[in-house]
Design an enzyme around this catalytic site. Sequence first.
Site: not given
Ligand code: AMP
Length: 186
Positions: A13, A88, A127, A133, A144
Amino acid sequence: MRLLIMGPQGVGKGTQAALLAEHYGIPAISTGDIFRYNIKNRTELGLEALKYTDKGELVPDELTNTIVKDRLAMDDAQGGWILDGYPRNASQVEALDAMLAELGTPLDKVVALDADHEVLMERIAKRAAEQGRSDDTPEAIAKRLATYAKETEPLLDIYRDRGQLVAIDGVGEINAIQAAIVEVLG
Ligand code: AMP
């Protein structure tokens, strides 16, 4: 152009969002990146978000919706944007609908990327090794993926019913996937 890009972690993404942003001259807005930036800078928002991100849990909707609303109000987002990692869950879809209605700027399309579980696991492991990370622990990754399947994947039906969904195969060469997305978006 106002777009969402959706799909499980590891599907690419972020990569495709960055290329689309360049192609259309719009900002790619990643809620995950906003949280990571705030965590790195130890802001109040970051410290609150960290309680959830490190466990692979979703940050509470109220906080997440607020950062998106603030970000969409910024100058560089007035000509369009691509949202990566938001919404989400169903409540975030409602919040986004309300924000866009208030702004009078409807969504154009939702790009959904997908790939087999094995491909995703391979990319996530790569990654994790490359970027280190803090939320790429095996437990957080599994959490996740489970949260995506339970809360986020069903949202695709909402956008499909609205006639906004563009489903693209996330397996293949990065530029070929990008070209396929752009072709469908027109
Ligand atoms: P990502 O890089 O999109 O995988 O986001 C990393 C982390 O940020 C996720 O595992 C969530 O803890 C938090 N996060 C990102 N986007 C959202 C969202 N739309 N709603 C809630 N938590 C989010």
